[in-house]
Design an enzyme around this catalytic site. Structure first.
Site, PDB file in Angstrom:
ATOM      1  N   GLU A  36       0.903  -1.208   0.063  1.00 53.62           N
ATOM      2  CA  GLU A  36      -0.004  -0.080   0.102  1.00 53.62           C
ATOM      3  C   GLU A  36       0.957   1.200   0.082  1.00 53.62           C
ATOM      4  OE1 GLU A  36      -2.833   2.194  -0.806  1.00 53.62           O
ATOM      5  OE2 GLU A  36      -3.899   0.452   0.215  1.00 53.62           O
ATOM      6  N   GLU A  39       0.599   7.332   0.969  1.00 51.71           N
ATOM      7  CA  GLU A  39       0.780   7.579   2.622  1.00 51.71           C
ATOM      8  C   GLU A  39      -0.431   8.277   2.937  1.00 51.71           C
ATOM      9  OE1 GLU A  39       4.596   7.984   0.108  1.00 51.71           O
ATOM     10  OE2 GLU A  39       2.493   8.859  -0.249  1.00 51.71           O
ATOM     11  N   SER A  98       7.942   5.400   5.552  1.00 58.04           N
ATOM     12  CA  SER A  98       7.877   6.638   5.060  1.00 58.04           C
ATOM     13  C   SER A  98       8.830   7.756   6.157  1.00 58.04           C
ATOM     14  CB  SER A  98       6.493   7.307   5.070  1.00 58.04           C
ATOM     15  OG  SER A  98       6.034   6.439   3.895  1.00 58.04           O
ATOM     16  N   CYS A 112       3.139   5.029   5.310  1.00 60.67           N
ATOM     17  CA  CYS A 112       2.325   4.127   4.232  1.00 60.67           C
ATOM     18  C   CYS A 112       1.929   2.810   4.622  1.00 60.67           C
ATOM     19  CB  CYS A 112       3.187   4.059   3.057  1.00 60.67           C
ATOM     20  SG  CYS A 112       4.946   3.182   3.445  1.00 60.67           S
ATOM     21  N   SER A 366      13.116   4.595  -0.071  1.00 63.84           N
ATOM     22  CA  SER A 366      12.776   5.737   0.779  1.00 63.84           C
ATOM     23  C   SER A 366      13.797   6.872   0.714  1.00 63.84           C
ATOM     24  CB  SER A 366      12.198   5.484   2.195  1.00 63.84           C
ATOM     25  OG  SER A 366      11.058   4.630   2.053  1.00 63.84           O
ATOM     26  N   HIS A 387       9.363   8.110  -1.756  1.00 63.79           N
ATOM     27  CA  HIS A 387       8.973   6.895  -1.321  1.00 63.79           C
ATOM     28  C   HIS A 387       8.623   6.199  -2.404  1.00 63.79           C
ATOM     29  CE1 HIS A 387       9.527   8.050   2.767  1.00 63.79           C
ATOM     30  NE2 HIS A 387       8.853   9.095   2.555  1.00 63.79           N
TER      31      HIS A 387
END
Length: 501
Positions: A36, A39, A98, A112, A366, A387
């Site tokens: 996923e 964010e 993140s 995130c 990241s 990210h």
């Protein structure tokens, strides 16, 4: 903190930027299930600027809070600190999911995956009151000056945990803490859209301190209705200051902006840059090239006998340092250079800049960028954060920055095109907050100049090479323009944007 703070640049002038790594947190990280990408973003202001800290506050405000205290809060959010970059203006935390940026007067937390960002809000308010000194008459929780929460629609909303199972749940949770705020959905309900929740400056009325969660669940009251923004001209009670004169003396406020680019359907070849195996190959190629250069220089300095043994250079990974074969910061730095991220705000322009980056196994990336002003007369620091989730079935990348255009010498469209060249997404959305300084109203001619300059920059955003602009929404906010744009690549053959929650 595991690890030792060391100067990034030995010759750097004040403010000195320091960098530290949490080696314990970087052990056994695995990004396999971190699919996923979009964010959640929470921004909490306790005063309008660092110069306006209350008498009760610690001299450095939120920056006075220890890293261990923040780690405890982040445990609630379900993420870990990987490393930290600090200077006198900001502490930038690179997280397992993140980033977090801590200024004296505000905190920005971006997470995130299935993190529970809003669940950490009660502890954040307690820390601000008890540790940083933002207490109001000895209360257990600090009352924010303003709160800003936003996110893109989720790719996999069914995977989220409370209170993030739906936008309605998030708004209800925020309302129970801050009263009735303002909630918006920007974009098409059946297409690409972005959610926003804000409170009025100085108008937050905090609920009773640290109300137990079980009581919150049973609380009845008025809920904020989410407004759909599909056209310009509607006003909203929002005050989003973007690194301008009110934000720590970073300039006169003209043309200040925060740019956020949210990209999906990344080009396959571009996405491969953010896989551990491909990053290791890039590191090996650079390592071999360096070794070959060193051997050539050695041969030029020495007389080599015809029958002397010549040391061969391994064409594989055998002689590659271990930290360039495994996930972590060293290989992350290689990726930052190879993909072109380092060139967006180059060291030639920003000599004290520091990019803290990390590549995950088997993939994912990241980075936080801490960008001190190159002008010695402007004492401030800006940031950017990137990210990347590169897996084909859920590819996503985000780029956010508040480095003002007047400082970088680049228009927003130029920055955007550099970012797009790194990822080549099939589609992306852009949110841009741009200041319209109040001071211009009392200076004849300057407001017209600002408007014409803004119009020119906006025109450039309509002509992003290789892309067509599908949607545009302009919202006139209190002293700022919010512009949402959605683009698709000219040759993109994907399906329509999904309806997320």
């Amino acid at each position: 903190m595991v690890g030792t703070d060391v100067p990034v640049l030995a010759e750097a002038q004040q403010p000195l930027t320091t960098y530290s790594i949490n080696h314990e947190a970087t052990e056994n990280l695995d990004s396999t299930n971190a699919f996923e990408g979009p964010e959640k973003l929470l921004e909490v202001w306790f005063t309008p600027s660092p110069e306006l800290l209350p008498p009760s506050a610690q001299p450095d405000g939120l920056k006075s809070v220890s890293e261990d205290t923040w780690k405890d809060m982040l445990d609630i959010v379900r993420c870990k600190v990987l490393s930290t970059v600090r200077n006198e203006h900001v502490d930038a935390y690179l997280l397992s999911e993140s980033s977090m940026f801590v200024f004296p007067h505000k905190l920005i937390l971006k997470t995130c995956g299935t993190t529970t960002l809003l669940a950490g809000l009660p502890e954040l308010l307690r820390i601000a009151a008890k540790e940083a000194g933002f207490a109001d008459n000895g209360s257990e929780a600090a009352t924010p000056y303003r709160v800003f929460y936003s996110r893109k629609s989720f790719m996999f909303p069914q995977k989220q945990l409370a209170p993030h199972k739906s936008w309605e749940d998030e708004v209800e949770y925020l309302d129970k803490w801050f009263g009735v705020g303002s909630a918006y959905m920007v974009g098409k309900t059946n297409g690409e859209h972005w959610y926003l929740y804000v409170t009025n400056p100085g108008a937050v009325e905090l609920s009773p301190p640290l109300t137990p969660a079980n009581e919150l669940e049973n609380t009845e009251g008025q809920h904020t209705e989410t407004k759909v923004l599909n056209f310009p001209g509607e006003e909203a009670p929002i005050f989003k200051n973007i690194g301008g004169g009110r934000d720590g003396g970073s300039g006169n406020g003209i043309f200040d902006e925060t740019l956020e680019v949210l990209m999906t359907d990344l080009d396959h070849t571009k996405a491969r840059q953010f896989y551990l195996a491909d990053a290791t190959e890039a590191a090996a190629a650079g390592f071999r090239q360096q070794k070959e250069h060193e051997e050539k220089e050695k041969e030029e300095r020495e007389v080599v006998d015809d029958d002397s043994d010549k040391k061969s250079i391994d064409s594989g990974f055998a002689d590659l340092p271990e930290d360039l074969k495994s996930e972590g910061h060293a290989l992350g730095a290689v990726v930052s250079e190879a993909c072109g991220l380092n060139n967006i705000y180059p060291r030639s322009k920003y000599p004290d800049a520091c990019i803290d980056s990390y590549i995950f196994a088997p993939c994912g990336y990241s980075a936080n960028g801490v960008i001190p002003s190159p002008d010695p007369t402007v004492a401030t620091t800006h940031y950017f954060t990137v990210h990347v989730t590169p897996e084909p079935h859920c590819s996503y990348a985000s780029f956010e920055t508040n480095v003002p255009g007047r400082q970088s010498g680049k228009e927003t469209a130029e920055i955007l095109e550099q970012v797009l060249n790194i990822f080549k997404p099939g589609r992306f959305s852009v949110t841009l907050f741009e200041a319209k300084p109040v001071a211009l109203e009392s200076r004849p001619g300057r407001e017209q100049f600002h408007d014409s300059s803004a119009a020119g920059r906006a025109a450039r955003m309509e002509k992003i090479e290789g892309y067509r602009r599908v949607d545009k929404i302009v919202h006139d906010l209190d002293g700022y323009d919010l512009v949402f744009r959605y683009y698709e690549r000219n040759d993109w053959k994907g399906s329509k944007a999904h309806r997320g929650f």
